[in-house]
Design an enzyme around this catalytic site. Structure first.
Site, PDB file in Angstrom:
ATOM      1  N   ILE A 124     -15.385   9.267 -33.814  1.00 61.14           N
ATOM      2  CA  ILE A 124     -15.693  10.206 -33.009  1.00 61.14           C
ATOM      3  C   ILE A 124     -14.826   9.287 -31.853  1.00 61.14           C
ATOM      4  O   ILE A 124     -13.759   8.456 -32.027  1.00 61.14           O
ATOM      5  CB  ILE A 124     -17.854  10.098 -31.878  1.00 61.14           C
ATOM      6  CG1 ILE A 124     -17.328   8.650 -31.788  1.00 61.14           C
ATOM      7  CG2 ILE A 124     -17.763  10.576 -33.024  1.00 61.14           C
ATOM      8  CD1 ILE A 124     -19.126   8.343 -30.622  1.00 61.14           C
ATOM      9  N   ASP A 125     -14.265  10.228 -30.583  1.00 58.09           N
ATOM     10  CA  ASP A 125     -13.249  10.076 -29.948  1.00 58.09           C
ATOM     11  C   ASP A 125     -13.759   8.952 -29.076  1.00 58.09           C
ATOM     12  O   ASP A 125     -15.152   8.375 -28.772  1.00 58.09           O
ATOM     13  CB  ASP A 125     -13.292  11.931 -29.136  1.00 58.09           C
ATOM     14  CG  ASP A 125     -13.063  12.789 -29.574  1.00 58.09           C
ATOM     15  OD1 ASP A 125     -12.581  12.776 -30.403  1.00 58.09           O
ATOM     16  OD2 ASP A 125     -12.972  13.431 -28.669  1.00 58.09           O
ATOM     17  N   LYS A 126     -12.978   8.547 -28.452  1.00 56.50           N
ATOM     18  CA  LYS A 126     -12.108   7.387 -27.679  1.00 56.50           C
ATOM     19  C   LYS A 126     -13.377   7.591 -26.447  1.00 56.50           C
ATOM     20  O   LYS A 126     -14.286   6.034 -26.598  1.00 56.50           O
ATOM     21  CB  LYS A 126     -11.371   6.517 -27.240  1.00 56.50           C
ATOM     22  CG  LYS A 126     -10.932   5.776 -26.435  1.00 56.50           C
ATOM     23  CD  LYS A 126      -9.559   5.556 -26.026  1.00 56.50           C
ATOM     24  CE  LYS A 126      -9.365   4.216 -24.673  1.00 56.50           C
ATOM     25  NZ  LYS A 126      -8.069   4.117 -24.223  1.00 56.50           N
TER      26      LYS A 126
END
Length: 372
Positions: free
Chosen positions: A172-174
């Protein structure tokens, strides 16, 4: 509804936005760090910048690596930074490409606290905080989830993902918080990969978005690929590809790219019912493309609150929501997206497993301020 989720090979969503197979893992460059100087010969007149540089570069610097360097702002022509790797070069032009200092080939263990939701001999489920990159990449070689897992698991992570991504099956995104499962054994890694590839998992996100077109008749949106599934759910199907002008962003495309399918429903909204100001949305993925939820929500006209890349940071809250809500919306520092639910059959034992992670404190505070 079974969630339909992303497999690692489909979803590039952390610090790097590389196409599948690109060499952007953060390994040392084959040449010493520092600037490389290139002069374009007549034979390369009209070639793409990345192709021309790859032709002229020292052995071992791949075209994909050079493309990543260009898109990261490392290439200059006459002192001006050029980020478009597809730009056409001209004979006689002088180019400079700055190479970063070599990074460790292998991630190092780091004693970073983890919120472990479940762990056994084969896998570990963690609740990742916002701000943490999943695995090392250019610009984020330390402080990642992989660094923390190497310390926590004492090196007992699956090697299937390679040295830079041990045990990593999905990401998942940062700046997205929430649940991830990581493989500790090779058997678990292969089993989880098969489940992700077959979309045989339950995976749901919670998000806060501007506006709420999802409460309206989707046919009124006038957008192709948007269907009413009933029960308050919308099915959104588009193609997603890299943005033509900004290669670090993704965008809905008329052709090319990859098919992306999301299922969305509005759980609650703040503001007038006819024109809600903010909505709380549940998002489930049938595919897992780069930034898929963020791109689809923006395309629908309701970007995620706090999303600086896809328009959510620029929205202003109407004063009618109240001072506390306006302040909370204005100050929210990241895309308001949380991987809240993760369910799958254990890849080794076959046991049905399901995990839920409550909203993190920043999103819960936003929910409280909005009354959602």
């Amino acid at each position: 509804m079974r969630d339909m989720s992303e497999h690692l090979t489909d979803d590039q969503d952390d610090a790097d936005l590389a196409d599948d197979g690109d060499d952007v893992s953060g390994a040392p460059d084959p040449a010493a760090s520092g600037p490389l100087l290139f002069e374009i010969p007549e034979a390369l007149e009209g070639e793409r910048l990345d192709k021309a540089l790859a032709t002229l570069a020292p052995a071992g610097l791949s075209r994909s690596r050079l493309r990543a360097l260009v898109e990261g702002g490392a290439a200059e022509r006459d002192g001006a930074v050029v980020r478009d790797a597809r730009a056409k070069v001209k004979a006689g032009e002088a180019w400079t490409v700055a190479l970063p200092a070599p990074a460790p080939a292998r991630p190092l263990p780091e004693a970073i606290p983890l919120d472990v939701v479940f762990e056994d001999a084969h896998l570990i489920v963690v609740n990742k905080p916002a701000g943490m990159v999943v695995h090392p990449a250019p610009g984020a070689t330390t402080g990642t989830l992989v660094n923390a897992l190497l310390a926590h698991c004492a090196g007992s992570l699956s090697g299937v993902g390679g040295e830079a991504r041990p045990g990593i099956v999905h990401r998942i995104d940062k700046d997205t918080s929430g649940l991830l499962v990581v493989a500790k054994s090779d058997a678990a890694h292969h089993g989880l990969s098969e489940r992700f590839a077959a979309h045989d998992l339950e995976r749901a996100y919670q998000a806060f978005a501007w506006s709420a077109p999802l409460t309206s008749d989707p046919r009124a949106l006038g957008l192709p690929g948007v269907e009413d599934e009933g029960g308050g759910w919308l099915r959104v199907e588009t193609r997603i590809d890299r943005h033509r002008a900004d290669r670090k962003r993704m965008a809905v495309a008329k052709s090319g790219g990859r098919i992306a399918v999301s299922h969305l429903r509005t759980l609650a909204h703040a503001g007038p019912a006819a024109r809600p100001a903010v909505s709380r949305v549940e998002c489930r993925l049938e595919t897992g493309r780069t930034h898929q939820i963020r791109v689809h929500m923006s395309w629908l006209g309701c970007p995620l609150v706090g999303d600086a890349v896809y328009g959510g940071r620029s929205r202003k809250a109407p004063g009618e929501l109240g001072e506390a809500a306006v302040e909370a919306l204005s100050a929210f520092p990241r895309q308001a997206l949380h991987a809240a639910t993760l369910g799958f059959d254990h890849p080794v034992t076959g046991e049905a497993m399901r995990f839920e992670a409550p909203l993190p404190p920043d999103m819960q505070a936003l929910a409280d301020a909005l009354g959602l």
